[in-house]
Scaffold this motif. Structure first.
Motif, PDB file in Angstrom:
ATOM      1  N   MET A  91       0.816  -1.199   0.000  1.00 17.87           N
ATOM      2  CA  MET A  91       0.000   0.000   0.000  1.00 17.87           C
ATOM      3  C   MET A  91       0.851   1.251   0.000  1.00 17.87           C
ATOM      4  O   MET A  91       0.431   2.274  -0.511  1.00 17.87           O
ATOM      5  CB  MET A  91      -0.931  -0.018   1.203  1.00 17.87           C
ATOM      6  N   ALA A  92       2.023   1.144   0.576  1.00 19.08           N
ATOM      7  CA  ALA A  92       2.906   2.304   0.561  1.00 19.08           C
ATOM      8  C   ALA A  92       3.280   2.673  -0.870  1.00 19.08           C
ATOM      9  O   ALA A  92       3.510   3.840  -1.181  1.00 19.08           O
ATOM     10  CB  ALA A  92       4.153   2.026   1.395  1.00 19.08           C
ATOM     11  N   LEU A  93       3.306   1.674  -1.744  1.00 23.20           N
ATOM     12  CA  LEU A  93       3.618   1.939  -3.148  1.00 23.20           C
ATOM     13  C   LEU A  93       2.563   2.828  -3.795  1.00 23.20           C
ATOM     14  O   LEU A  93       2.882   3.686  -4.625  1.00 23.20           O
ATOM     15  CB  LEU A  93       3.743   0.620  -3.911  1.00 23.20           C
ATOM     16  N   LEU A  94       1.313   2.673  -3.404  1.00 26.64           N
ATOM     17  CA  LEU A  94       0.257   3.542  -3.925  1.00 26.64           C
ATOM     18  C   LEU A  94       0.465   4.979  -3.454  1.00 26.64           C
ATOM     19  O   LEU A  94       0.321   5.918  -4.236  1.00 26.64           O
ATOM     20  CB  LEU A  94      -1.117   3.036  -3.494  1.00 26.64           C
ATOM     21  N   GLY A  95       0.818   5.161  -2.189  1.00 28.10           N
ATOM     22  CA  GLY A  95       1.116   6.506  -1.692  1.00 28.10           C
ATOM     23  C   GLY A  95       2.294   7.126  -2.413  1.00 28.10           C
ATOM     24  O   GLY A  95       2.297   8.313  -2.763  1.00 28.10           O
ATOM     25  N   TYR A  96       3.312   6.303  -2.681  1.00 26.87           N
ATOM     26  CA  TYR A  96       4.474   6.757  -3.446  1.00 26.87           C
ATOM     27  C   TYR A  96       4.072   7.121  -4.871  1.00 26.87           C
ATOM     28  O   TYR A  96       4.528   8.121  -5.422  1.00 26.87           O
ATOM     29  CB  TYR A  96       5.535   5.656  -3.445  1.00 26.87           C
ATOM     30  N   GLY A  97       3.202   6.314  -5.472  1.00 26.03           N
ATOM     31  CA  GLY A  97       2.769   6.553  -6.845  1.00 26.03           C
ATOM     32  C   GLY A  97       2.050   7.871  -7.023  1.00 26.03           C
ATOM     33  O   GLY A  97       2.200   8.539  -8.049  1.00 26.03           O
ATOM     34  N   ILE A  98       1.285   8.265  -6.024  1.00 21.05           N
ATOM     35  CA  ILE A  98       0.571   9.541  -6.108  1.00 21.05           C
ATOM     36  C   ILE A  98       1.554  10.706  -6.173  1.00 21.05           C
ATOM     37  O   ILE A  98       1.400  11.633  -6.966  1.00 21.05           O
ATOM     38  CB  ILE A  98      -0.398   9.686  -4.924  1.00 21.05           C
ATOM     39  N   VAL A  99       2.598  10.644  -5.364  1.00 19.53           N
ATOM     40  CA  VAL A  99       3.603  11.713  -5.385  1.00 19.53           C
ATOM     41  C   VAL A  99       4.352  11.690  -6.715  1.00 19.53           C
ATOM     42  O   VAL A  99       4.615  12.742  -7.305  1.00 19.53           O
ATOM     43  CB  VAL A  99       4.574  11.575  -4.196  1.00 19.53           C
ATOM     44  N   GLU A 100       4.685  10.509  -7.208  1.00 24.39           N
ATOM     45  CA  GLU A 100       5.436  10.420  -8.458  1.00 24.39           C
ATOM     46  C   GLU A 100       4.615  10.870  -9.658  1.00 24.39           C
ATOM     47  O   GLU A 100       5.162  11.435 -10.600  1.00 24.39           O
ATOM     48  CB  GLU A 100       5.972   9.005  -8.665  1.00 24.39           C
TER      49      GLU A 100
END
Length: 146
Positions: free
Chosen positions: A1-10
């Motif tokens: 799920m942290a990857l989704l949070g990272y994806g939003i910033v990217e």
């Protein structure tokens, strides 16, 4: 799920670097709160849940209202992205991947066969992934500028 949070910033960084200079990484919380509004709409059943849903929607609206009302942002952004082949596809793919991730991680019915999806843990991972990445990118910009 942290990857989704990272994806939003990217995705926000990508829009800033390749679509238009008018979009800033500091607008990434608009994506985050839009996602929390969507997730909250799937699970809000109590008065408190609807209050948090409304608050999340209002915060997302405050982040996006300035950008969405700026017609110059849409015109300049569309001209810049259409000049470079593949940029539209990559942006659309990132947004679709993020949306699919949200739908997979937060199912409408959290009971699956004999197990239950831990929605709170998924949401905590999503929020922590976004907060840590957003803080890192934002602080990195200020450290480099000094």
């Amino acid at each position: 799920m942290a990857l989704l949070g990272y994806g939003i910033v990217e995705i926000s960084v990508y829009i800033r670097n390749y679509v238009t200079d008018r979009f800033d990484v500091e607008n990434a919380p608009g994506f985050f709160f839009a996602t929390t509004t969507f997730v909250g709409a799937m699970y809000a059943e109590t008065t408190v849940g609807f209050v948090f849903l409304g608050a999340s929607a209002l915060i997302a609206l405050f982040y996006w209202i300035e950008i969405l009302l700026s017609i110059e942002f849409l015109i300049v952004g569309s001209k810049q992205i259409l000049d470079h082949p593949g940029y539209v596809e990559l942006l659309a793919g990132g947004i679709l991947l993020s949306a699919g991730f949200v739908l997979a991680a937060f199912p409408a019915d959290p009971v699956y066969h004999s197990s239950v999806v831990n929605i709170y843990l998924h949401f905590a991972g999503f929020a922590m992934g976004f907060i840590s990445t957003y803080t890192w990118v934002t602080l990195g910009r200020y450290v480099r500028s000094e």
